[in-house]
Write a protein that holds these residues in place. Structure first.
Motif, PDB file in Angstrom:
ATOM      1  N   ARG A   2      75.675  15.312  -9.192  1.00  0.00           N
ATOM      2  CA  ARG A   2      74.187  15.118  -8.944  1.00  0.00           C
ATOM      3  C   ARG A   2      74.047  14.085  -7.941  1.00  0.00           C
ATOM      4  O   ARG A   2      74.563  12.868  -8.145  1.00  0.00           O
ATOM      5  CB  ARG A   2      73.647  14.917 -10.261  1.00  0.00           C
ATOM      6  CG  ARG A   2      73.565  16.016 -11.188  1.00  0.00           C
ATOM      7  CD  ARG A   2      72.605  15.613 -12.623  1.00  0.00           C
ATOM      8  NE  ARG A   2      72.463  16.743 -13.337  1.00  0.00           N
ATOM      9  CZ  ARG A   2      71.838  16.636 -14.443  1.00  0.00           C
ATOM     10  NH1 ARG A   2      71.278  15.549 -14.596  1.00  0.00           N
ATOM     11  NH2 ARG A   2      72.083  17.565 -15.361  1.00  0.00           N
ATOM     12  N   LEU A   4      71.042  11.825  -5.711  1.00  0.00           N
ATOM     13  CA  LEU A   4      69.676  11.571  -5.722  1.00  0.00           C
ATOM     14  C   LEU A   4      69.568  11.252  -4.153  1.00  0.00           C
ATOM     15  O   LEU A   4      69.950   9.870  -3.975  1.00  0.00           O
ATOM     16  CB  LEU A   4      69.132  10.488  -6.795  1.00  0.00           C
ATOM     17  CG  LEU A   4      67.692   9.939  -6.400  1.00  0.00           C
ATOM     18  CD1 LEU A   4      66.687  11.078  -6.502  1.00  0.00           C
ATOM     19  CD2 LEU A   4      67.492   8.993  -7.608  1.00  0.00           C
ATOM     20  N   LEU A  33      74.057  19.213  -6.902  1.00  0.00           N
ATOM     21  CA  LEU A  33      72.838  19.587  -7.073  1.00  0.00           C
ATOM     22  C   LEU A  33      72.132  18.136  -6.275  1.00  0.00           C
ATOM     23  O   LEU A  33      72.483  17.113  -6.668  1.00  0.00           O
ATOM     24  CB  LEU A  33      72.570  19.301  -8.665  1.00  0.00           C
ATOM     25  CG  LEU A  33      71.013  19.335  -8.825  1.00  0.00           C
ATOM     26  CD1 LEU A  33      70.229  20.495  -8.518  1.00  0.00           C
ATOM     27  CD2 LEU A  33      70.806  18.795 -10.352  1.00  0.00           C
ATOM     28  N   VAL A  35      68.934  16.078  -5.364  1.00  0.00           N
ATOM     29  CA  VAL A  35      67.633  15.885  -5.569  1.00  0.00           C
ATOM     30  C   VAL A  35      66.785  15.066  -4.538  1.00  0.00           C
ATOM     31  O   VAL A  35      67.352  14.010  -4.394  1.00  0.00           O
ATOM     32  CB  VAL A  35      67.598  15.239  -7.245  1.00  0.00           C
ATOM     33  CG1 VAL A  35      66.184  14.926  -7.826  1.00  0.00           C
ATOM     34  CG2 VAL A  35      68.246  16.261  -8.124  1.00  0.00           C
ATOM     35  N   SER A  37      63.256  12.843  -4.857  1.00  0.00           N
ATOM     36  CA  SER A  37      62.241  11.963  -5.329  1.00  0.00           C
ATOM     37  C   SER A  37      60.829  12.348  -4.855  1.00  0.00           C
ATOM     38  O   SER A  37      60.787  12.298  -3.588  1.00  0.00           O
ATOM     39  CB  SER A  37      62.430  10.830  -5.613  1.00  0.00           C
ATOM     40  OG  SER A  37      61.305   9.921  -6.496  1.00  0.00           O
ATOM     41  N   PHE A  68      67.062  21.598  -1.639  1.00  0.00           N
ATOM     42  CA  PHE A  68      67.110  20.286  -2.642  1.00  0.00           C
ATOM     43  C   PHE A  68      66.146  20.400  -3.765  1.00  0.00           C
ATOM     44  O   PHE A  68      65.120  21.243  -3.476  1.00  0.00           O
ATOM     45  CB  PHE A  68      66.407  18.990  -1.652  1.00  0.00           C
ATOM     46  CG  PHE A  68      67.327  18.678  -0.725  1.00  0.00           C
ATOM     47  CD1 PHE A  68      68.677  18.844  -0.690  1.00  0.00           C
ATOM     48  CD2 PHE A  68      66.864  18.174   0.573  1.00  0.00           C
ATOM     49  CE1 PHE A  68      69.646  18.752   0.581  1.00  0.00           C
ATOM     50  CE2 PHE A  68      67.754  17.824   1.765  1.00  0.00           C
ATOM     51  CZ  PHE A  68      69.023  18.263   1.637  1.00  0.00           C
ATOM     52  N   VAL A  69      66.279  19.874  -4.686  1.00  0.00           N
ATOM     53  CA  VAL A  69      65.472  20.000  -5.970  1.00  0.00           C
ATOM     54  C   VAL A  69      64.612  18.688  -6.048  1.00  0.00           C
ATOM     55  O   VAL A  69      64.914  17.794  -5.869  1.00  0.00           O
ATOM     56  CB  VAL A  69      66.198  19.856  -7.084  1.00  0.00           C
ATOM     57  CG1 VAL A  69      65.507  20.065  -8.571  1.00  0.00           C
ATOM     58  CG2 VAL A  69      67.316  21.119  -7.286  1.00  0.00           C
ATOM     59  N   PRO A  70      63.072  19.042  -6.288  1.00  0.00           N
ATOM     60  CA  PRO A  70      62.292  18.038  -6.047  1.00  0.00           C
ATOM     61  C   PRO A  70      62.058  17.314  -7.592  1.00  0.00           C
ATOM     62  O   PRO A  70      62.054  18.079  -8.589  1.00  0.00           O
ATOM     63  CB  PRO A  70      60.796  18.705  -6.115  1.00  0.00           C
ATOM     64  CG  PRO A  70      61.064  20.090  -6.214  1.00  0.00           C
ATOM     65  CD  PRO A  70      62.478  20.477  -5.939  1.00  0.00           C
ATOM     66  N   LEU A  71      62.191  16.013  -7.464  1.00  0.00           N
ATOM     67  CA  LEU A  71      62.088  15.265  -8.689  1.00  0.00           C
ATOM     68  C   LEU A  71      60.691  14.620  -8.712  1.00  0.00           C
ATOM     69  O   LEU A  71      60.586  13.720  -8.069  1.00  0.00           O
ATOM     70  CB  LEU A  71      63.410  14.294  -8.745  1.00  0.00           C
ATOM     71  CG  LEU A  71      63.412  13.333 -10.005  1.00  0.00           C
ATOM     72  CD1 LEU A  71      63.604  14.184 -11.415  1.00  0.00           C
ATOM     73  CD2 LEU A  71      64.249  12.262  -9.856  1.00  0.00           C
ATOM     74  N   ILE A 102      68.297  10.268 -13.579  1.00  0.00           N
ATOM     75  CA  ILE A 102      67.956  11.773 -13.590  1.00  0.00           C
ATOM     76  C   ILE A 102      67.998  12.140 -15.040  1.00  0.00           C
ATOM     77  O   ILE A 102      69.195  12.342 -15.339  1.00  0.00           O
ATOM     78  CB  ILE A 102      68.524  12.568 -12.652  1.00  0.00           C
ATOM     79  CG1 ILE A 102      68.194  11.970 -11.137  1.00  0.00           C
ATOM     80  CG2 ILE A 102      67.844  14.016 -12.678  1.00  0.00           C
ATOM     81  CD1 ILE A 102      69.036  12.809  -9.986  1.00  0.00           C
ATOM     82  N   ALA A 106      65.844  17.333 -16.208  1.00  0.00           N
ATOM     83  CA  ALA A 106      64.981  17.405 -15.153  1.00  0.00           C
ATOM     84  C   ALA A 106      65.334  18.357 -14.078  1.00  0.00           C
ATOM     85  O   ALA A 106      64.645  18.773 -13.088  1.00  0.00           O
ATOM     86  CB  ALA A 106      64.652  15.921 -14.080  1.00  0.00           C
ATOM     87  N   CYS A 107      66.521  18.722 -14.049  1.00  0.00           N
ATOM     88  CA  CYS A 107      67.238  19.509 -13.233  1.00  0.00           C
ATOM     89  C   CYS A 107      67.947  20.891 -13.825  1.00  0.00           C
ATOM     90  O   CYS A 107      68.422  20.712 -14.893  1.00  0.00           O
ATOM     91  CB  CYS A 107      68.194  18.948 -12.231  1.00  0.00           C
ATOM     92  SG  CYS A 107      67.422  17.574 -11.313  1.00  0.00           S
TER      93      CYS A 107
END
Length: 107
Positions: A2, A4, A33, A35, A37, A68-71, A102, A106-107
């Motif tokens: 992961r 960030l 993954l 992420v 923010s 990308f995964v929004p946090l 994280i 959250a993911c």
């Protein structure tokens, strides 16, 4: 793994400059993954509005296109930031996102 991305790493990724090859490879690796923010979007938008930063107008779209995964920033994140030791409170508000973990949910 992961990852960030902080604000600088996100901007460097989008501009295709400034990242070392190892970082670029890790971000591009589909097994990771990645992420981003909401705090980064907030920081970018404020600095762009103040004329202190040139940034893409379609930031949200580029984050999505990048896979990308929004946090999001939650109330719990804000409360946790307020519970940090006094020695950390001298940090800029945007710095808190780099020390928040994280959550696995959250993911």
């Amino acid at each position: 793994m992961r990852l960030l991305l902080d604000t600088h790493a996100l901007l460097w990724w989008l501009a295709d400059e400034g990242l070392n090859p190892g970082a670029r490879d890790a971000i591009a690796d589909p097994a990771n993954l990645v992420v981003v923010s909401a705090a980064s979007a907030w920081e970018i938008s404020i600095k762009k509005a103040l004329g202190k930063l040139a940034a893409p107008d379609d930031l949200e779209q580029q984050v999505q296109t990048g896979g990308f995964v929004p946090l999001p920033i939650s109330i719990a994140h804000g409360i946790a930031a307020g519970q940090l030791s006094a020695s950390l409170t001298a940090l800029q508000p945007g710095s808190f996102r780099t020390i928040m973990r994280i959550p696995s949910t959250a993911c």
